[in-house]
Design a protein around this motif. Structure first.
Motif, PDB file in Angstrom:
ATOM      1  N   ALA A   1       0.826  -1.214   0.000  1.00 21.29           N
ATOM      2  CA  ALA A   1       0.000   0.000   0.000  1.00 21.29           C
ATOM      3  C   ALA A   1       0.859   1.262   0.000  1.00 21.29           C
ATOM      4  O   ALA A   1       0.587   2.207  -0.757  1.00 21.29           O
ATOM      5  CB  ALA A   1      -0.946  -0.009   1.194  1.00 21.29           C
ATOM      6  N   ASP A   2       1.886   1.304   0.829  1.00 21.80           N
ATOM      7  CA  ASP A   2       2.715   2.509   0.926  1.00 21.80           C
ATOM      8  C   ASP A   2       3.575   2.724  -0.315  1.00 21.80           C
ATOM      9  O   ASP A   2       3.637   3.830  -0.859  1.00 21.80           O
ATOM     10  CB  ASP A   2       3.601   2.451   2.178  1.00 21.80           C
ATOM     11  CG  ASP A   2       2.804   2.546   3.465  1.00 21.80           C
ATOM     12  OD1 ASP A   2       1.704   3.128   3.444  1.00 21.80           O
ATOM     13  OD2 ASP A   2       3.292   2.033   4.492  1.00 21.80           O
ATOM     14  N   SER A   3       4.263   1.663  -0.759  1.00 18.32           N
ATOM     15  CA  SER A   3       5.140   1.824  -1.923  1.00 18.32           C
ATOM     16  C   SER A   3       4.335   2.064  -3.196  1.00 18.32           C
ATOM     17  O   SER A   3       4.771   2.801  -4.077  1.00 18.32           O
ATOM     18  CB  SER A   3       6.083   0.627  -2.081  1.00 18.32           C
ATOM     19  OG  SER A   3       5.365  -0.570  -2.264  1.00 18.32           O
ATOM     20  N   LEU A   4       3.143   1.477  -3.287  1.00 18.34           N
ATOM     21  CA  LEU A   4       2.282   1.729  -4.442  1.00 18.34           C
ATOM     22  C   LEU A   4       1.820   3.182  -4.454  1.00 18.34           C
ATOM     23  O   LEU A   4       1.856   3.842  -5.495  1.00 18.34           O
ATOM     24  CB  LEU A   4       1.082   0.788  -4.451  1.00 18.34           C
ATOM     25  CG  LEU A   4       0.093   0.987  -5.604  1.00 18.34           C
ATOM     26  CD1 LEU A   4       0.767   0.777  -6.951  1.00 18.34           C
ATOM     27  CD2 LEU A   4      -1.092   0.054  -5.445  1.00 18.34           C
ATOM     28  N   ALA A   5       1.423   3.687  -3.307  1.00 14.34           N
ATOM     29  CA  ALA A   5       0.983   5.083  -3.224  1.00 14.34           C
ATOM     30  C   ALA A   5       2.103   6.036  -3.645  1.00 14.34           C
ATOM     31  O   ALA A   5       1.866   6.996  -4.387  1.00 14.34           O
ATOM     32  CB  ALA A   5       0.496   5.413  -1.817  1.00 14.34           C
ATOM     33  N   ALA A   6       3.315   5.764  -3.201  1.00 18.87           N
ATOM     34  CA  ALA A   6       4.458   6.602  -3.570  1.00 18.87           C
ATOM     35  C   ALA A   6       4.764   6.489  -5.067  1.00 18.87           C
ATOM     36  O   ALA A   6       5.043   7.504  -5.726  1.00 18.87           O
ATOM     37  CB  ALA A   6       5.681   6.217  -2.748  1.00 18.87           C
ATOM     38  N   ALA A   7       4.694   5.279  -5.589  1.00 19.42           N
ATOM     39  CA  ALA A   7       4.977   5.076  -7.013  1.00 19.42           C
ATOM     40  C   ALA A   7       3.932   5.772  -7.884  1.00 19.42           C
ATOM     41  O   ALA A   7       4.268   6.403  -8.891  1.00 19.42           O
ATOM     42  CB  ALA A   7       5.030   3.581  -7.333  1.00 19.42           C
ATOM     43  N   VAL A   8       2.677   5.694  -7.496  1.00 18.86           N
ATOM     44  CA  VAL A   8       1.595   6.334  -8.250  1.00 18.86           C
ATOM     45  C   VAL A   8       1.731   7.854  -8.196  1.00 18.86           C
ATOM     46  O   VAL A   8       1.529   8.543  -9.200  1.00 18.86           O
ATOM     47  CB  VAL A   8       0.211   5.870  -7.730  1.00 18.86           C
ATOM     48  CG1 VAL A   8      -0.911   6.724  -8.296  1.00 18.86           C
ATOM     49  CG2 VAL A   8      -0.005   4.396  -8.052  1.00 18.86           C
ATOM     50  N   ALA A   9       2.110   8.373  -7.037  1.00 23.36           N
ATOM     51  CA  ALA A   9       2.257   9.824  -6.886  1.00 23.36           C
ATOM     52  C   ALA A   9       3.390  10.387  -7.749  1.00 23.36           C
ATOM     53  O   ALA A   9       3.390  11.573  -8.075  1.00 23.36           O
ATOM     54  CB  ALA A   9       2.497  10.169  -5.421  1.00 23.36           C
ATOM     55  N   ALA A  10       4.329   9.540  -8.134  1.00 20.39           N
ATOM     56  CA  ALA A  10       5.504   9.996  -8.877  1.00 20.39           C
ATOM     57  C   ALA A  10       5.302  10.024 -10.393  1.00 20.39           C
ATOM     58  O   ALA A  10       6.217  10.404 -11.122  1.00 20.39           O
ATOM     59  CB  ALA A  10       6.700   9.109  -8.540  1.00 20.39           C
ATOM     60  N   VAL A  11       4.126   9.609 -10.878  1.00 21.99           N
ATOM     61  CA  VAL A  11       3.912   9.502 -12.321  1.00 21.99           C
ATOM     62  C   VAL A  11       2.631  10.207 -12.757  1.00 21.99           C
ATOM     63  O   VAL A  11       1.811  10.609 -11.932  1.00 21.99           O
ATOM     64  CB  VAL A  11       3.871   8.018 -12.763  1.00 21.99           C
ATOM     65  CG1 VAL A  11       5.203   7.329 -12.478  1.00 21.99           C
ATOM     66  CG2 VAL A  11       2.720   7.275 -12.108  1.00 21.99           C
ATOM     67  N   ASP A  12       2.470  10.309 -14.075  1.00 19.42           N
ATOM     68  CA  ASP A  12       1.274  10.904 -14.659  1.00 19.42           C
ATOM     69  C   ASP A  12       0.194   9.881 -14.961  1.00 19.42           C
ATOM     70  O   ASP A  12      -0.993  10.201 -14.973  1.00 19.42           O
ATOM     71  CB  ASP A  12       1.644  11.619 -15.972  1.00 19.42           C
ATOM     72  CG  ASP A  12       2.712  12.662 -15.770  1.00 19.42           C
ATOM     73  OD1 ASP A  12       2.550  13.518 -14.882  1.00 19.42           O
ATOM     74  OD2 ASP A  12       3.726  12.614 -16.503  1.00 19.42           O
ATOM     75  N   VAL A  13       0.611   8.659 -15.251  1.00 25.19           N
ATOM     76  CA  VAL A  13      -0.332   7.606 -15.633  1.00 25.19           C
ATOM     77  C   VAL A  13       0.180   6.273 -15.111  1.00 25.19           C
ATOM     78  O   VAL A  13       1.392   6.032 -15.050  1.00 25.19           O
ATOM     79  CB  VAL A  13      -0.547   7.561 -17.165  1.00 25.19           C
ATOM     80  CG1 VAL A  13       0.720   7.171 -17.904  1.00 25.19           C
ATOM     81  CG2 VAL A  13      -1.696   6.640 -17.544  1.00 25.19           C
ATOM     82  N   VAL A  14      -0.763   5.405 -14.720  1.00 23.74           N
ATOM     83  CA  VAL A  14      -0.430   4.055 -14.252  1.00 23.74           C
ATOM     84  C   VAL A  14      -1.064   3.060 -15.211  1.00 23.74           C
ATOM     85  O   VAL A  14      -2.255   3.174 -15.538  1.00 23.74           O
ATOM     86  CB  VAL A  14      -0.956   3.804 -12.819  1.00 23.74           C
ATOM     87  CG1 VAL A  14      -0.663   2.373 -12.388  1.00 23.74           C
ATOM     88  CG2 VAL A  14      -0.348   4.806 -11.847  1.00 23.74           C
ATOM     89  N   LEU A  15      -0.274   2.107 -15.655  1.00 22.11           N
ATOM     90  CA  LEU A  15      -0.783   1.049 -16.516  1.00 22.11           C
ATOM     91  C   LEU A  15      -0.700  -0.260 -15.739  1.00 22.11           C
ATOM     92  O   LEU A  15       0.399  -0.747 -15.442  1.00 22.11           O
ATOM     93  CB  LEU A  15       0.033   0.976 -17.799  1.00 22.11           C
ATOM     94  CG  LEU A  15      -0.058   2.249 -18.631  1.00 22.11           C
ATOM     95  CD1 LEU A  15       1.226   3.029 -18.540  1.00 22.11           C
ATOM     96  CD2 LEU A  15      -0.417   1.933 -20.035  1.00 22.11           C
ATOM     97  N   ASP A  16      -1.858  -0.806 -15.385  1.00 21.69           N
ATOM     98  CA  ASP A  16      -1.918  -2.059 -14.639  1.00 21.69           C
ATOM     99  C   ASP A  16      -1.840  -3.203 -15.630  1.00 21.69           C
ATOM    100  O   ASP A  16      -2.818  -3.548 -16.289  1.00 21.69           O
ATOM    101  CB  ASP A  16      -3.187  -2.138 -13.815  1.00 21.69           C
ATOM    102  CG  ASP A  16      -3.280  -3.424 -12.997  1.00 21.69           C
ATOM    103  OD1 ASP A  16      -2.338  -4.254 -13.059  1.00 21.69           O
ATOM    104  OD2 ASP A  16      -4.289  -3.602 -12.297  1.00 21.69           O
ATOM    105  N   CYS A  17      -0.674  -3.767 -15.752  1.00 19.41           N
ATOM    106  CA  CYS A  17      -0.420  -4.879 -16.682  1.00 19.41           C
ATOM    107  C   CYS A  17      -0.161  -6.155 -15.900  1.00 19.41           C
ATOM    108  O   CYS A  17       0.497  -7.079 -16.390  1.00 19.41           O
ATOM    109  CB  CYS A  17       0.752  -4.544 -17.590  1.00 19.41           C
ATOM    110  SG  CYS A  17       0.488  -3.077 -18.592  1.00 19.41           S
TER     111      CYS A  17
END
Length: 128
Positions: A110-126
Motif C-alpha cells: 500500500a505505501d510503496s504503491l501510493a508513492a509510485a503512483v504519486a511519482a507519475v502521470d499515468v499508471v498502466l496495470d499490466c
C-alpha cells in the motif's frame, strides 16, 4: 527542448499533425508506471519507450522463466533467471537510451504503491 538525435528519432511522429513538436515534447515530459512486465506489460513498455515517453517506472517482482518467452516479448533467452525489471531495463535502454528508467523490483504494498503512483502521470496495470 529536443536535441538533434531526438528530432531525428521521433521525426516520423513529429510529422503527424496530431503529434507535432508540441506533442513529442509532452511525451518526453511524461512519466508512466507500468505494473507487470509480462505478456501485457512487455509490449506496453516497448512501445512507450520507442515513442519517447520520458520516464518509465517499471514494477515487477518476478524473474524471467523460459516458459515466458513466447508471450513476454521484452525478454529473451539471455534474460532467463534475471529479474523481469532488469531484463526490461536492458532491452528498453537498447531501444531508447534517451529515456529514464526507474526500477521497482519488489512487490508494491500500500505505501510503496501510493508513492509510485504519486511519482507519475499515468499508471498502466499490466499485472495478471
Amino acid at each position: 527542448m529536443m536535441n538533434d538525435q531526438e528530432l531525428l528519432r521521433y521525426s516520423r511522429q513529429i510529422l503527424l499533425q496530431h503529434v507535432d513538436i508540441e506533442g513529442q515534447l509532452r511525451l518526453k515530459s511524461s512519466r508512466a508506471l507500468i505494473v507487470g512486465l509480462g505478456g501485457l506489460g512487455s509490449p506496453v513498455a516497448l512501445y512507450l519507450a520507442a515513442a519517447g515517453v520520458g520516464e518509465l517506472h517499471l514494477a515487477d517482482f518476478d524473474t524471467v522463466d523460459l516458459t515466458n518467452l513466447q508471450r513476454q516479448i521484452i525478454h529473451d533467452t539471455d534474460s532467463v533467471g534475471l529479474s523481469k525489471v532488469d531484463s526490461a531495463i536492458r532491452r528498453l535502454s537498447a531501444i531508447n537510451p534517451e529515456i529514464l528508467l526507474l526500477a521497482h523490483r519488489s512487490a508494491l504494498d500500500a505505501d510503496s504503491l501510493a508513492a509510485a503512483v504519486a511519482a507519475v502521470d499515468v499508471v498502466l496495470d499490466c499485472s495478471d
